[in-house]
Design an enzyme around this catalytic site. Sequence first.
Site, PDB file in Angstrom:
ATOM      1  N   HIS A 122     -18.515  63.842 -47.138  1.00 57.35           N
ATOM      2  CA  HIS A 122     -17.402  63.096 -46.555  1.00 57.35           C
ATOM      3  C   HIS A 122     -17.953  62.141 -45.497  1.00 57.35           C
ATOM      4  O   HIS A 122     -18.793  62.536 -44.684  1.00 57.35           O
ATOM      5  CB  HIS A 122     -16.398  64.068 -45.930  1.00 57.35           C
ATOM      6  N   GLU A 141     -25.769  59.125 -45.663  1.00 58.25           N
ATOM      7  CA  GLU A 141     -25.274  60.032 -46.712  1.00 58.25           C
ATOM      8  C   GLU A 141     -26.339  60.270 -47.764  1.00 58.25           C
ATOM      9  O   GLU A 141     -26.528  61.387 -48.251  1.00 58.25           O
ATOM     10  CB  GLU A 141     -24.032  59.442 -47.395  1.00 58.25           C
TER      11      GLU A 141
HETATM   12  C1  GRF Z   1     -18.965  58.115 -50.095  1.00 64.42           C
HETATM   13  O1  GRF Z   1     -18.812  57.433 -48.886  1.00 64.42           O
HETATM   14  C2  GRF Z   1     -18.573  59.561 -49.952  1.00 64.42           C
HETATM   15  O2  GRF Z   1     -18.862  60.090 -48.689  1.00 64.42           O
HETATM   16  C3  GRF Z   1     -17.082  59.522 -50.156  1.00 64.42           C
HETATM   17  O3  GRF Z   1     -16.877  58.541 -51.147  1.00 64.42           O
HETATM   18  C4  GRF Z   1     -17.974  57.628 -51.149  1.00 64.42           C
HETATM   19  C5  GRF Z   1     -18.554  57.673 -52.524  1.00 64.42           C
HETATM   20  O4  GRF Z   1     -19.550  56.695 -52.710  1.00 64.42           O
HETATM   21  N1  GRF Z   1     -16.581  60.829 -50.486  1.00 64.42           N
HETATM   22  P1  GRF Z   1     -20.507  56.778 -53.970  1.00 64.42           P
HETATM   23  O5  GRF Z   1     -19.624  56.830 -55.211  1.00 64.42           O
HETATM   24  O6  GRF Z   1     -21.340  58.019 -53.837  1.00 64.42           O
HETATM   25  O7  GRF Z   1     -21.329  55.525 -53.927  1.00 64.42           O
END
Ligand code: GRF
Length: 218
Positions: free
Chosen positions: A111, A176
């Site tokens: 998240h 992330e």
């Molecule tokens: C990411 O920011 C994740 O944290 C959120 O949705 C986005 C997904 O991005 N849950 P991706 O599809 O992984 O590029």
Amino acid sequence: MKKMRVGILISGRGSNMVSLINAARAPDYPAQIVTVISNRPTAGGLKLANEAGIPTVVIDHKDYATRMAFEAKMHQALLDAGVDIICSAGFMRMLTGGFVDRWKNRQLNIHPSLLPAFPGLDTHERALREGVRIHGCTVHFVRLEMDTGPIVAQAAVAVQPDDTPETLAARVLEAEHALYPHALRLVASGAVRVSEEEIHFAPATDTPAPFFSPPLKP
Ligand code: GRF
């Protein structure tokens, strides 16, 4: 080493999925990605998974009359692939208690905020509006209530004075991509476990000193 078998759930571009696929290429990584499931046939991540040689499954929620029927299909696809643990990565469907319970402590989510702050959507806009100086991202075990559950790992990102939701989102996304493989490694290697809704680290981890935003010495 017996690797944990991971199924990734996506709905969109799949950049976190790619970070997990890439990390899992390392011979000593304790998990392998065995399937990618998308609830949207047009998800960009499907192509990326195929290019990486990972089998993909499309289970379009619109083809199912009820949430439970959709989830039963997804559950079966995960069993068919021999999945031990699910990583949700930009998967945009609410899950019912039945599915969440079946995968309890075997489903992670990423998240884009430092939970429990800013669950839900538009996290970067909301963080800027609130004036937080430290933002970031969280990997947690999934529970019924959206964006709750025992927290495995977080990465902090300093908010810059001239940040827009887009610039902040880009820096959080970069974090992330490092955080999710790190968190999955901790779980898959057994360095982290959950009991009574609490996370336990074994062995205890050394964490770096706090950082300040703005910095103490600008
Ligand atoms: C990411 O920011 C994740 O944290 C959120 O949705 C986005 C997904 O991005 N849950 P991706 O599809 O992984 O590029």
